[in-house]
Design an enzyme around this catalytic site. Structure first.
Site, PDB file in Angstrom:
ATOM      1  N   ASP A 185       0.832  -1.204   0.000  1.00 15.28           N
ATOM      2  CA  ASP A 185       0.000   0.000   0.000  1.00 15.28           C
ATOM      3  C   ASP A 185       0.872   1.261   0.000  1.00 15.28           C
ATOM      4  O   ASP A 185       0.581   2.234  -0.697  1.00 15.28           O
ATOM      5  CB  ASP A 185      -0.920  -0.026   1.232  1.00 15.28           C
ATOM      6  CG  ASP A 185      -1.866   1.155   1.244  1.00 15.28           C
ATOM      7  OD1 ASP A 185      -2.672   1.270   0.300  1.00 15.28           O
ATOM      8  OD2 ASP A 185      -1.776   1.976   2.179  1.00 15.28           O
ATOM      9  N   LYS A 189       1.322   4.401  -3.011  1.00 13.92           N
ATOM     10  CA  LYS A 189       1.313   5.857  -2.788  1.00 13.92           C
ATOM     11  C   LYS A 189       2.592   6.495  -3.331  1.00 13.92           C
ATOM     12  O   LYS A 189       2.559   7.598  -3.887  1.00 13.92           O
ATOM     13  CB  LYS A 189       1.123   6.150  -1.296  1.00 13.92           C
ATOM     14  CG  LYS A 189      -0.273   5.746  -0.822  1.00 13.92           C
ATOM     15  CD  LYS A 189      -0.401   5.748   0.692  1.00 13.92           C
ATOM     16  CE  LYS A 189      -1.782   5.249   1.111  1.00 13.92           C
ATOM     17  NZ  LYS A 189      -1.862   4.971   2.563  1.00 13.92           N
TER      18      LYS A 189
END
Lengths: 328, 328
Positions: A185, A189
């Site tokens: 995750d 980003k």
């Protein structure tokens, strides 16, 4: 507004487009919905689709919607961190729409740090001609919490596996904590930030440190067994923590974009006690932009996950769109 | 663009309005310039006046310009922290302009924290329905520098007057350091933040701690004599620092808005070593918004003064305007 497949939500409203005059278009078939948007583009250009899913299938339709002059506001990272061809197709689509007199925008503040003004600030820096050197940050609330608790200068924390187990019980991690510890995750980003800076970077192009021990990465080990067996690697983690502490440092799980070198990395690294990352509290995110104008970085800190702050980022994007879209 | 009375700048261009078709209107008389804007409002509505002065006289014309449909971008604090009637006149003027079909906006990001996204973030929080509880920050780069050096947990700093004298030599203070130490500039920023939150607050309504000893506030004491005599109060400052240090705290000069209580204050206060204010570096500004959605505050940090970052805030405002102003 497009919502995910949550069982409590009437499937009838899963894909719907509500127009200014109150018409509601319902489509459970994304293909037919997309064809409809294209055919009706003279009528629906300038509307906004809010994609509140995390669905790659929905994201794959963004170029078609943008080409029809429909704006998109979304926290769906899949659209921006996935295949580079989708990213480029979105940009091509906005150019097509602009040329056709139906300018469309895709705003996705909530894909990085939820409602924290991360992407809007980065866009302002770039649009005003600043030169961004590096972007460094703590982009996972879960990993922020784990290391803020585990790695302190005082060094009096319980074993890492215990902190992970507690976080799981408190609902701070995904159902399978490996989904946080893998760093995937955070890496998404980092890809989004790098691409906004103009780098053609994808997940496969840089190293992401997976905090799940190699022996426990096998999917046949279930989430519960993983938590039990994580204790096997407590000694290895404790050794890293002891080494950092001896140097007056703490461990933080950090994403890093080096814009000049066109590279990125995601890793557990040691920072001195005086570094802003060291004084982070709770599960806060933090992002630091080092630029020509800000050699001492411009830093933004706060809650980077959760429903209210994610919705804040989406609403702020919607208002930005509303201000910029004047119907003539 | 309106520039201040800098001798190097041709007085001819001090007040000029350059239109999209290249026309340059020059006016050295603000009254005639303002009358001209009003008479030519059908032609010039939608243009932007960039006021790069710090002039209260210029600021007093904002309502007339806004009423004529002309936008304003400025770092001029005088317009927003001065008399409340000017603040209200600006809001009335934008309503008049809106009703007349010439909507105008005044954007002033650089009045607080220069280019740091302070006002844009506050406006986003408010516009999306968040409830702002408190705004607390270090709003003076000079006072940030002085206390980051003077008040450390280690407590090994030279006397306060020596740090002020060094800062003066390095050009970090105003020519008369009392202009920084009085807290007046911090108080103006606090007024602006409070008013953006809807409070009808003025400088006279709250307490501002003046760090200039009472005996040295007399204007007949010149800037040099002040610096020499500041040593007389080193013992008093050292006592405050010692008391803070004994409690594991550091001193910081902080502006505070309590939105619910509709009050503000500006004072030298003690913060624990773990507080983000305590780990501030150099001359950075920091602002923390505590809201319903961000009970752990949303915090922004970085250089809050200087030409490049002030221009950044103004350019970002100009681009925001450009995006929102679509000529039909």
């Amino acid at each position: 507004m497009l919502l995910g497949a949550q069982p409590t939500i009437d499937p009838q409203i899963r894909h719907r487009l509500q127009t200014a005059d109150g018409t509601v278009v319902v489509a459970r078939d994304l293909n037919r919905f997309t064809t409809f948007c294209h055919e009706q583009r003279d009528r629906y250009a300038g509307l906004v689709i809010v994609d509140a899913t995390a669905d790659a299938e929905v994201a794959s339709r963004y170029p078609a919607w943008l080409a029809a002059g429909i704006h998109i506001v979304t926290p769906n990272k899949k659209a921006f961190a996935g295949d580079l061809t989708l990213w480029e197709a979105m940009h091509d689509a906005t150019r097509v729409a602009q040329a056709a007199g139906r300018p469309s925008h895709v705003l996705h503040e909530s894909t990085v740090g939820a409602g924290l003004p991360v992407l809007s600030t980065l866009n302002d820096l770039l649009a005003t001609g600043d030169e961004v050197h590096t972007i460094e940050g703590i982009f996972s609330g879960t990993l922020s919490y784990l290391f803020n608790r585990y790695s302190t200068v005082a060094g009096d924390a319980p074993p890492f596996s215990e902190i992970v187990a507690t976080a799981r019980q408190l609902g701070y991690t995904e159902p399978d904590a490996r989904d946080d510890l893998s760093g995937a995750d955070v890496a998404r980003k980092v890809v989004i930030l790098a691409r906004v800076c103009g780098l053609h970077l994808s997940l496969a192009d840089f190293t992401v440190e997976n905090l799940v021990p190699a022996a426990l990465q096998d999917a046949s080990i279930d989430a519960h067994a993983f938590l039990t067996r994580l204790a096997e690697s407590d000694a290895a983690m404790a050794a890293r923590q002891a080494a950092a502490r001896q140097a007056g440092q703490v461990l933080r799980y950090v994403g890093h974009v080096d814009v000049a070198a066109r590279t990125a990395r995601v890793s557990l690294a040691a920072y001195p006690a005086s570094h802003p990352f060291a004084s982070l509290q709770g599960s806060d995110n933090m992002v630091a932009f080092t630029t020509r104008r800000f050699p001492q970085p411009l830093t933004i800190q706060g809650a980077g996950a959760g429903a209210a702050v994610t919705a804040f980022g989406m609403m702020a994007d919607l208002l930005r769109l509303q201000r910029s879209v004047v119907r003539c």
